[in-house]
Scaffold this active site. Structure first.
Site, PDB file in Angstrom:
ATOM      1  N   GLY A   1     -12.447  16.668 -67.287  1.00  0.00           N
ATOM      2  CA  GLY A   1     -12.295  15.218 -67.360  1.00  0.00           C
ATOM      3  C   GLY A   1     -13.603  14.613 -66.898  1.00  0.00           C
TER       4      GLY A   1
ATOM      5  NE  ARG B   1      -5.512  14.361 -56.669  1.00  0.00           N
ATOM      6  CZ  ARG B   1      -6.649  13.937 -57.156  1.00  0.00           C
ATOM      7  NH1 ARG B   1      -6.810  12.661 -57.440  1.00  0.00           N
ATOM      8  NH2 ARG B   1      -7.629  14.774 -57.388  1.00  0.00           N
TER       9      ARG B   1
ATOM     10  N   GLY C   1      -9.198  14.610 -69.714  1.00  0.00           N
ATOM     11  CA  GLY C   1      -9.722  13.651 -70.692  1.00  0.00           C
ATOM     12  C   GLY C   1     -10.572  14.251 -71.799  1.00  0.00           C
TER      13      GLY C   1
ATOM     14  CD  GLU D   1      -5.036  16.266 -71.681  1.00  0.00           C
ATOM     15  OE1 GLU D   1      -4.590  15.200 -72.127  1.00  0.00           O
ATOM     16  OE2 GLU D   1      -4.856  16.632 -70.508  1.00  0.00           O
TER      17      GLU D   1
ATOM     18  N   GLY E   1     -14.336  14.354 -63.744  1.00  0.00           N
ATOM     19  CA  GLY E   1     -14.618  15.522 -62.911  1.00  0.00           C
ATOM     20  C   GLY E   1     -14.177  16.746 -63.699  1.00  0.00           C
TER      21      GLY E   1
ATOM     22  CG  HIS F   1      -9.734  19.253 -60.900  1.00  0.00           C
ATOM     23  ND1 HIS F   1     -10.955  19.510 -61.486  1.00  0.00           N
ATOM     24  CD2 HIS F   1      -9.667  17.912 -60.715  1.00  0.00           C
ATOM     25  CE1 HIS F   1     -11.607  18.363 -61.656  1.00  0.00           C
ATOM     26  NE2 HIS F   1     -10.850  17.379 -61.188  1.00  0.00           N
TER      27      HIS F   1
ATOM     28  CE  LYS G   1      -5.754   5.853 -60.812  1.00  0.00           C
ATOM     29  NZ  LYS G   1      -6.660   6.955 -60.726  1.00  0.00           N
TER      30      LYS G   1
HETATM   31  P1  AMP Z   1     -10.115  12.153 -66.868  1.00  0.00           P
HETATM   32  O1  AMP Z   1     -11.017  12.204 -65.680  1.00  0.00           O
HETATM   33  O2  AMP Z   1      -9.323  13.400 -67.088  1.00  0.00           O
HETATM   34  O3  AMP Z   1      -9.278  10.894 -66.914  1.00  0.00           O
HETATM   35  O4  AMP Z   1     -11.074  12.061 -68.147  1.00  0.00           O
HETATM   36  C1  AMP Z   1     -11.803  10.890 -68.428  1.00  0.00           C
HETATM   37  C2  AMP Z   1     -12.871  11.190 -69.450  1.00  0.00           C
HETATM   38  O5  AMP Z   1     -12.292  11.759 -70.640  1.00  0.00           O
HETATM   39  C3  AMP Z   1     -13.594   9.959 -69.969  1.00  0.00           C
HETATM   40  O6  AMP Z   1     -14.633   9.577 -69.111  1.00  0.00           O
HETATM   41  C4  AMP Z   1     -14.135  10.443 -71.281  1.00  0.00           C
HETATM   42  O7  AMP Z   1     -15.372  11.065 -71.051  1.00  0.00           O
HETATM   43  C5  AMP Z   1     -13.153  11.500 -71.735  1.00  0.00           C
HETATM   44  N1  AMP Z   1     -12.366  11.075 -72.894  1.00  0.00           N
HETATM   45  C6  AMP Z   1     -11.244  10.318 -72.916  1.00  0.00           C
HETATM   46  N2  AMP Z   1     -10.811  10.124 -74.180  1.00  0.00           N
HETATM   47  C7  AMP Z   1     -11.691  10.761 -74.991  1.00  0.00           C
HETATM   48  C8  AMP Z   1     -11.806  10.933 -76.412  1.00  0.00           C
HETATM   49  N3  AMP Z   1     -10.937  10.405 -77.248  1.00  0.00           N
HETATM   50  N4  AMP Z   1     -12.860  11.668 -76.855  1.00  0.00           N
HETATM   51  C9  AMP Z   1     -13.753  12.215 -76.018  1.00  0.00           C
HETATM   52  N5  AMP Z   1     -13.684  12.091 -74.683  1.00  0.00           N
HETATM   53  C10 AMP Z   1     -12.681  11.374 -74.166  1.00  0.00           C
END
Ligand code: AMP
Length: 392
Positions: free
Chosen positions: A204, A87, A325, A328, A206, A176, A14
């Site tokens: 997220g 990273r 994820g 937020e 993780g 993290h 990425k």
């Molecule tokens: P990350 O690892 O930080 O990219 O987070 C990914 C995770 O965030 C996804 O597997 C979802 O479980 C969660 N996520 C993303 N968008 C939303 C949303 N609108 N509402 C609830 N959970 C979310």
């Protein structure tokens, strides 16, 4: 001044090209299925460019990326790229900050690669590919573990035979760290001071919770690997390891298969039997699905447990932050966690808490602790570190 942030995995790479004058993202994207067949997606100027291409290895991905930066007119010349920040997942206790890559750094990385066998060797492939393609451009390595190097031995040691630490480096390293450090910087700017007690929740797929005092990590929930701590999308978080032998015997699985179950088939996915994605879990929860309700309550409980533990460890808290994820984007998770913390005088404003992906103070005026939603930006942190080092 333009800098590329790179996150290389075993079959993906990425990137984010950042203009450091205003810290804006010029272009970003991903090269996937490296070593299998190959595909890239590049986002630039509101357009998305996708193509299936042969990617034998990480060198192919980097060469095609650089070619596309020119042919899509993202840059006029590769000379505009002044640094590449990578990273790296595990820096052990050999790295407590970002460094410029040289032969000694590569030797150290080589010596610790078995501590993160799925990630560090892939991160190194990314570095080597850029060294080859852009030999005059400095590379830096930004470690997920570096921010946590300020933990004291009483925190990072496990209560296991001390020789395991001495001989094999068995201890808590956390993860993290780049995200928690970014959140600490943003919080510091919001409060106008460097002296505050912060509990940073990176939730997220993780997830890790970190206790931070005066800008330094005091404790963090992940451990020797990112499997420890709170319950996550597919990871179990903390468990009693004695449960493993009976399951291994009953299911006729070896230790690697069981660890894979704890990493990939546990957490929200394992307990709910629905999905690892919080959006799916929320849907089922809102429809009254019993396993979804159980899973959601357990998920919020585990985050609460760590916040409560760190509240005591820090002797109180000035700020709790939610990022990544789930942190937020899930008002429900934030509400359940903060409701669990009501006895500490923590209160959130229902309306402000409806925010998704935007920096917002969600606590009420009379809350004893400020609660913020702060979007994380690990790529920017990597680029800032890189700029800082190459300017010297
Ligand atoms: P990350 O690892 O930080 O990219 O987070 C990914 C995770 O965030 C996804 O597997 C979802 O479980 C969660 N996520 C993303 N968008 C939303 C949303 N609108 N509402 C609830 N959970 C979310």
């Amino acid at each position: 001044m333009k800098i590329i942030s790179i996150n290389a995995g075993s079959s993906s790479l990425k990137f984010s090209l950042i203009n450091m004058e205003d810290e804006s993202v010029i272009a970003n994207g991903v090269f996937e299925r490296i070593g299998i067949d190959g595909k890239y997606t590049i986002k630039f100027n509101g357009e998305k460019y996708t193509e299936d291409v042969q990617l034998k290895d990480h060198n192919d991905a980097v060469n095609i990326l650089l070619e596309k930066l020119i042919s899509l007119k993202i840059v006029n010349s590769l000379d505009e790229i002044e640094g590449v920040g990578h990273r790296v997942v595990q820096g052990k206790d050999l790295f407590d900050k970002t460094v410029i890559v040289d032969d000694e750094v590569m030797e150290k990385l080589e010596s610790i690669k078995h501590f993160a066998p799925l990630h560090n060797p892939a991160n190194m492939l990314g570095i080597k590919a850029f060294q080859k393609a852009l030999p005059n451009v400095p590379n830096t390595v930004v470690f997920d573990t570096a921010f946590h190097q300020t933990m004291k031995p009483e925190t990072y040691l496990y209560a296991v035979p001390y020789q395991w630490y001495e001989k094999y480096g068995i201890r808590k390293y956390g993860a993290h760290g780049t995200s928690h450090r970014y959140i600490t910087e943003v919080t510091s700017n919001l409060l106008g001071t460097e002296n505050f007690k912060l509990i940073s929740c990176h939730i997220g797929n993780g997830a890790s919770i970190t206790a931070i005092k005066d800008g330094k990590c005091v404790d963090t929930s992940m451990g020797f690997t990112p499997l420890a701590g709170v319950m996550m999308g597919t990871r179990s978080g903390d468990i009693d390891p004695s449960l493993l032998p009976p399951v291994m015997e009953a299911e006729n699985k070896d230790i690697n298969a069981i660890i894979n179950d704890l990493n990939k088939n546990s957490g929200v996915l394992g307990l709910s039997g629905i999905s690892s994605d919080m959006r799916d879990l929320e849907d089922a929860y809102n429809k009254g699905n019993e396993r979804a309700i159980l899973t959601m309550n357990k998920y919020a409980r585990r985050i609460t447990d760590y916040i409560a533990q760190y509240y005591v460890l820090l002797g109180g808290a000035d700020v709790i932050t939610f990022t990544a994820g789930v942190g937020e984007n899930s008002p429900l998770v934030r509400k359940l966690v903060c409701d669990n913390l009501a006895c500490l005088g923590i209160k959130i404003d229902e309306e402000k808490n409806q925010v998704r992906g935007k920096q917002t103070l969600i606590s009420t005026e009379d809350s004893k602790v400020k609660v913020y939603v702060i979007p994380t930006d690990e790529e920017l942190m990597i680029a800032r570190d890189t700029l800082e080092l190459i300017k010297r």
